[in-house]
Design a protein around this motif. Structure first.
Motif, short mmCIF file in Angstrom:
data_model
loop_
_atom_site.label_atom_id
_atom_site.label_comp_id
_atom_site.label_asym_id
_atom_site.label_seq_id
_atom_site.Cartn_x
_atom_site.Cartn_y
_atom_site.Cartn_z
N ALA A 123 28.54 31.23 22.98
CA ALA A 123 29.79 31.05 23.73
C ALA A 123 30.92 30.59 22.82
N ALA A 124 30.58 29.81 21.80
CA ALA A 124 31.60 29.37 20.85
C ALA A 124 32.13 30.55 20.04
N HIS A 125 31.24 31.44 19.66
CA HIS A 125 31.67 32.65 18.94
C HIS A 125 32.60 33.47 19.82
N THR A 126 32.25 33.58 21.11
CA THR A 126 33.08 34.34 22.05
C THR A 126 34.45 33.69 22.18
N ALA A 127 34.49 32.38 22.32
CA ALA A 127 35.76 31.67 22.43
C ALA A 127 36.60 31.84 21.17
N LEU A 128 35.95 31.77 20.03
CA LEU A 128 36.66 31.94 18.76
C LEU A 128 37.21 33.35 18.62
N THR A 136 39.25 24.20 14.64
CA THR A 136 39.78 25.56 14.51
C THR A 136 40.33 26.06 15.84
N LEU A 137 39.55 25.91 16.90
CA LEU A 137 40.02 26.36 18.21
C LEU A 137 41.29 25.61 18.63
N GLU A 138 41.31 24.32 18.41
CA GLU A 138 42.49 23.53 18.75
C GLU A 138 43.71 24.00 17.94
N ALA A 139 43.51 24.27 16.66
CA ALA A 139 44.61 24.71 15.81
C ALA A 139 45.14 26.08 16.24
N ILE A 140 44.25 27.00 16.56
CA ILE A 140 44.71 28.33 17.00
C ILE A 140 45.54 28.17 18.27
N ARG A 141 45.01 27.44 19.23
CA ARG A 141 45.73 27.25 20.51
C ARG A 141 47.09 26.61 20.27
N SER A 142 47.14 25.62 19.42
CA SER A 142 48.40 24.94 19.12
C SER A 142 49.38 25.88 18.42
N ARG A 143 48.88 26.61 17.44
CA ARG A 143 49.77 27.48 16.66
C ARG A 143 50.23 28.70 17.44
N LEU A 144 49.53 29.05 18.51
CA LEU A 144 49.99 30.15 19.37
C LEU A 144 51.33 29.83 20.01
N THR A 145 51.70 28.56 20.07
CA THR A 145 52.99 28.19 20.65
C THR A 145 54.13 28.30 19.65
N GLU A 170 58.49 33.00 13.02
CA GLU A 170 58.99 32.48 11.74
C GLU A 170 58.34 31.14 11.40
N GLU A 171 58.20 30.29 12.39
CA GLU A 171 57.54 29.01 12.18
C GLU A 171 56.08 29.23 11.77
N GLU A 172 55.42 30.18 12.40
CA GLU A 172 54.02 30.44 12.08
C GLU A 172 53.86 31.01 10.68
N ALA A 216 44.00 36.75 20.49
CA ALA A 216 45.30 36.32 21.00
C ALA A 216 46.26 36.02 19.85
N TYR A 217 45.74 35.35 18.82
CA TYR A 217 46.58 35.00 17.66
C TYR A 217 47.06 36.27 16.95
N GLU A 218 46.14 37.17 16.67
CA GLU A 218 46.50 38.40 15.96
C GLU A 218 47.46 39.26 16.77
N ALA A 219 47.27 39.29 18.09
CA ALA A 219 48.19 40.05 18.94
C ALA A 219 49.59 39.45 18.89
N ARG A 220 49.66 38.15 18.83
CA ARG A 220 50.97 37.48 18.82
C ARG A 220 51.66 37.59 17.46
N PHE A 221 50.91 37.40 16.37
CA PHE A 221 51.54 37.30 15.05
C PHE A 221 51.30 38.50 14.14
N GLY A 222 50.34 39.34 14.45
CA GLY A 222 50.12 40.54 13.65
C GLY A 222 49.37 40.32 12.35
N HIS A 223 48.76 39.17 12.19
CA HIS A 223 47.96 38.89 11.00
C HIS A 223 46.85 37.92 11.36
N VAL A 224 45.91 37.78 10.44
CA VAL A 224 44.75 36.91 10.68
C VAL A 224 45.16 35.45 10.66
N PHE A 225 44.35 34.65 11.29
CA PHE A 225 44.54 33.21 11.33
C PHE A 225 43.81 32.57 10.16
N VAL A 226 44.48 31.69 9.45
CA VAL A 226 43.83 30.93 8.38
C VAL A 226 44.17 29.46 8.57
#
Length: 173
Positions: free
Chosen positions: A76-81, A112-121, A125-127, A87-97
């Motif tokens: 389930a963690a893999h699925t969530a990740l 990692t999950l918390e950071a992705i969710r936070s950075r989706l906001t 340009e900020e990202e 969602a991140y790649e759809a929003r920003f067009g590149h991989v999350f690091v």
């Protein structure tokens, strides 16, 4: 430090590419030798990273390896990740690091999950700025590890590639 300063430009550039997959960055760091000490090397590596264009960073992002999740990570963690990465790649067009240095293995997934969710906001340009800083931190950690004689791989953030098992190495690596 002596070995780094004595290596051929080609050898050093290849070694530096294991820290950050940016030919421009590795050339710049190699060209500024000799380095009198570690602080000078790290300062030059940071400066070279700050000077990278978005095209240079995109090239480096495309080559980021997949880190390993702890062996007892639930499916389930893999699925969530994977969903968060999509969602991140759809929003920003590149991989999350993300640089995960200093975290215990048990903290990696949640952080990692918390950071992705936070950075989706973030706005795009900020990202870009956050992503560039994370790549710089990864390069610095990997460079330090390489100088210590360890495998030069700072723990980086996850990259979703289809339904890859995140405990497997990235394709072509």
């Amino acid at each position: 430090m002596e070995h780094l300063n004595a290596a051929s430009a080609e050898e050093l550039e290849q070694a530096l590419l294991t820290c950050l997959r940016s030919p421009r960055w590795s050339r710049r760091v190699a060209e500024h030798r000799p380095y009198p000490d570690l602080a000078s090397l790290l300062a030059a590596a940071d400066e070279a990273a700050y000077d990278l264009t978005w095209a240079d960073l995109t090239e480096a992002l495309a080559e980021e390896p997949l880190p390993a999740l702890p062996p007892d990570t639930y499916a389930a963690a893999h699925t969530a990740l994977n969903a968060a990465h999509a969602a991140y790649e759809a929003r920003f067009g590149h991989v999350f690091v993300i640089c995960l240095d200093g975290l215990s293995p048990s903290e990696v997934l949640d952080h990692t999950l918390e950071a992705i969710r936070s950075r989706l906001t973030n706005d795009p340009e900020e990202e870009r700025a956050v992503t560039a800083d994370e790549l710089r931190r990864l390069a610095r950690g990997r460079l330090l590890a390489a100088l210590r004689g360890a495998v030069p791989q700072s723990r980086c953030g996850y990259r979703r590639v289809g339904a890859i098992d995140h405990n497997e190495p990235a394709p072509g690596r």
